[in-house]
Design a protein around this motif. Structure first.
Motif, PDB file in Angstrom:
ATOM      1  N   PRO A  36       0.802  -1.229   0.000  1.00 27.71           N
ATOM      2  CA  PRO A  36       0.000   0.000   0.000  1.00 27.71           C
ATOM      3  C   PRO A  36       0.833   1.276   0.000  1.00 27.71           C
ATOM      4  CG  PRO A  36      -0.073  -1.067   2.150  1.00 27.71           C
ATOM      5  CD  PRO A  36       0.592  -2.024   1.218  1.00 27.71           C
ATOM      6  N   PHE A  40       0.734   4.101  -2.860  1.00 27.03           N
ATOM      7  CA  PHE A  40       0.464   5.511  -2.568  1.00 27.03           C
ATOM      8  C   PHE A  40       1.545   6.401  -3.180  1.00 27.03           C
ATOM      9  CE2 PHE A  40       0.983   9.345  -0.065  1.00 27.03           C
ATOM     10  CZ  PHE A  40      -0.323   9.809   0.094  1.00 27.03           C
ATOM     11  N   SER A  93      -6.579   6.457   6.463  1.00 24.96           N
ATOM     12  CA  SER A  93      -6.809   5.618   5.293  1.00 24.96           C
ATOM     13  C   SER A  93      -5.633   5.740   4.344  1.00 24.96           C
ATOM     14  CB  SER A  93      -8.099   6.041   4.593  1.00 24.96           C
ATOM     15  OG  SER A  93      -8.191   5.477   3.316  1.00 24.96           O
ATOM     16  N   LEU A  94      -5.173   4.622   3.815  1.00 27.12           N
ATOM     17  CA  LEU A  94      -4.045   4.657   2.898  1.00 27.12           C
ATOM     18  C   LEU A  94      -4.442   5.245   1.553  1.00 27.12           C
ATOM     19  CD1 LEU A  94      -3.333   2.396   5.053  1.00 27.12           C
ATOM     20  CD2 LEU A  94      -1.850   1.416   3.309  1.00 27.12           C
ATOM     21  N   ALA A  95      -5.643   4.937   1.102  1.00 24.62           N
ATOM     22  CA  ALA A  95      -6.093   5.406  -0.205  1.00 24.62           C
ATOM     23  C   ALA A  95      -6.661   6.824  -0.152  1.00 24.62           C
ATOM     24  CB  ALA A  95      -7.138   4.460  -0.770  1.00 24.62           C
ATOM     25  N   ASN A  96      -7.075   7.275   1.047  1.00 25.22           N
ATOM     26  CA  ASN A  96      -7.672   8.612   1.198  1.00 25.22           C
ATOM     27  C   ASN A  96      -6.869   9.441   2.191  1.00 25.22           C
ATOM     28  OD1 ASN A  96     -10.485   8.205  -0.268  1.00 25.22           O
ATOM     29  ND2 ASN A  96     -10.127   6.407   0.983  1.00 25.22           N
ATOM     30  N   TYR A  97      -5.571   9.259   2.193  1.00 25.72           N
ATOM     31  CA  TYR A  97      -4.678   9.936   3.138  1.00 25.72           C
ATOM     32  C   TYR A  97      -4.853  11.452   3.022  1.00 25.72           C
ATOM     33  CZ  TYR A  97      -0.366  10.916   5.693  1.00 25.72           C
ATOM     34  OH  TYR A  97       0.549  11.349   6.609  1.00 25.72           O
ATOM     35  N   ALA A 291     -11.696  -0.440  -0.609  1.00 28.15           N
ATOM     36  CA  ALA A 291     -10.517  -0.672   0.230  1.00 28.15           C
ATOM     37  C   ALA A 291      -9.735  -1.897  -0.248  1.00 28.15           C
ATOM     38  CB  ALA A 291     -10.937  -0.856   1.682  1.00 28.15           C
ATOM     39  N   GLN A 294      -7.851  -1.097  -3.493  1.00 29.10           N
ATOM     40  CA  GLN A 294      -6.744  -0.168  -3.300  1.00 29.10           C
ATOM     41  C   GLN A 294      -5.746  -0.642  -2.248  1.00 29.10           C
ATOM     42  OE1 GLN A 294      -9.184   3.193  -2.307  1.00 29.10           O
ATOM     43  NE2 GLN A 294      -9.435   3.841  -4.433  1.00 29.10           N
ATOM     44  N   ASP A 296      -6.045  -0.977   0.880  1.00 24.73           N
ATOM     45  CA  ASP A 296      -6.072  -0.051   2.016  1.00 24.73           C
ATOM     46  C   ASP A 296      -6.189  -0.869   3.307  1.00 24.73           C
ATOM     47  OD1 ASP A 296      -6.497   1.962   3.855  1.00 24.73           O
ATOM     48  OD2 ASP A 296      -7.775   3.133   2.509  1.00 24.73           O
TER      49      ASP A 296
END
Length: 332
Positions: A36, A40, A93-97, A291, A294, A296
């Motif tokens: 992840p 990112f 969140s990794l995808a919504n950092y 999630a 992605q 996440d």
């Protein structure tokens, strides 16, 4: 003393189930093939200008710290357990950092609760009412027809119903939108109308399948109870059939159904993943789906951990309430 021993045993079972579930949720995403943090960084560098290797390494280190990915796998695990138990913090969140996982779940949960709670309760009430009637009067023609319809509906996955409903009522006869599009906000009529219109098809797809299951299970239970000696004795006393059905058969047949209902309410926190995705519904199911795509980790662990706690909690509560619902059950 018997009650306290029963309570302690159920409490220990609850804690053990939650602990095993959280442990599994932590380790399973680690077996996914993608990284992840690297994903990112790849998205970040694709949208920005050239970065020096030292800057990328600094970003990688910061992200590993933020996401709890530093150290060995066991150090990460104990750090995760500590955060979840003492602070209920699943990190960003990794995808919504840098949006926190708790915030994303807080946004999606009311949508799923509203859709699945109402759908589950409606299917339970409708299915049990039809199943009770079909089981108590199993020799009637309408009983056999209802059973045949239920047996036909139940094996069909709810997402197949969702696709059929989309084709019929969003494409061929465009009464409802193809994808959810909510208008307005708050308690305005525009928002409430939009909510009802966009929730109708996903709710119907869940209700149809759920009702089929409840009809089959209640018919099986009620038809067996209708043959019990105390039911025959009630007939010999001259009681009306309606009273026998509601006072003798229903209370005994409903007890297992209440248990299953509690478990289903617990699974509400998992969302109807495929249905929500097909209809573009902004619930927990869609959140989990994105999630997984992605990778996440934090969002996967947060959503599934809540689901595990909800199911285990529902089972724990119904275990404690069951003796009050059925006088024949005692804390032994």
């Amino acid at each position: 003393m018997g009650f306290y021993k029963f309570l302690l045993s159920r409490l220990l079972t609850f804690i053990l189930v939650v602990f095993i579930g959280i442990t599994t949720v932590f380790f399973v995403p680690r077996f996914l093939p993608s990284d992840p943090v690297e994903a990112f960084i790849g998205r970040f560098t694709a949208k920005s200008a050239f970065l020096e290797p030292a800057a990328i390494e600094s970003i990688r280190k910061t992200l590993n710290e933020s996401f709890g990915l530093q150290g060995s796998i066991f150090e990460q695990y104990f750090g995760f357990i500590k955060r979840v138990i003492f602070t209920q913090d699943f990190g960003p969140s990794l995808a919504n950092y840098p949006t926190p996982v708790n915030e994303l779940i807080g946004r999606a949960l009311p949508w799923t609760m509203g859709l699945l709670l109402i759908s589950t309760l409606l299917s339970w009430l409708i299915g049990n009412a039809i199943g009770l009637l079909a089981g108590f009067r199993k020799e009637k023609t309408y009983s056999k027809i209802l059973e045949a319809i239920s047996i036909t509906l139940y094996p069909i996955p709810y997402y197949i119903f969702a696709l059929i409903l989309i084709m019929l009522f969003a494409y061929i006869i465009p009464i409802f939108p193809l994808s959810a599009n909510f208008m307005g906000s708050g308690f305005s009529w525009e928002h409430i109308k939009s909510l009802l219109v966009n929730s109708a098809l996903p709710a119907l797809s869940i209700i149809l399948v759920g009702t089929g299951w409840w009809v089959i299970s209640m018919k099986t239970l009620s038809s067996g109870i209708a043959e019990e000696d105390y039911v025959h004795f009630a007939r010999l006393k001259g009681l009306k059939e309606r009273k026998i059905m509601t006072r003798y058969v229903l209370p005994n047949a409903a007890l297992p159904q209440i248990t299953f209902l509690a478990l289903q309410i617990g699974t509400i926190f998992n969302g109807a993943l495929i249905t929500e995705f097909l209809f573009g519904y902004p619930g927990i199911g869609t959140l989990i789906f994105n999630a997984i795509l992605q990778s996440d980790y934090n969002l996967i662990m947060g959503t599934i951990t809540i689901s595990i706690i909800a199911v285990a909690g529902a089972t724990f509560i119904i275990d404690l309430l069951y003796p009050f619902l059925d006088p024949r059950v005692r804390y032994k």
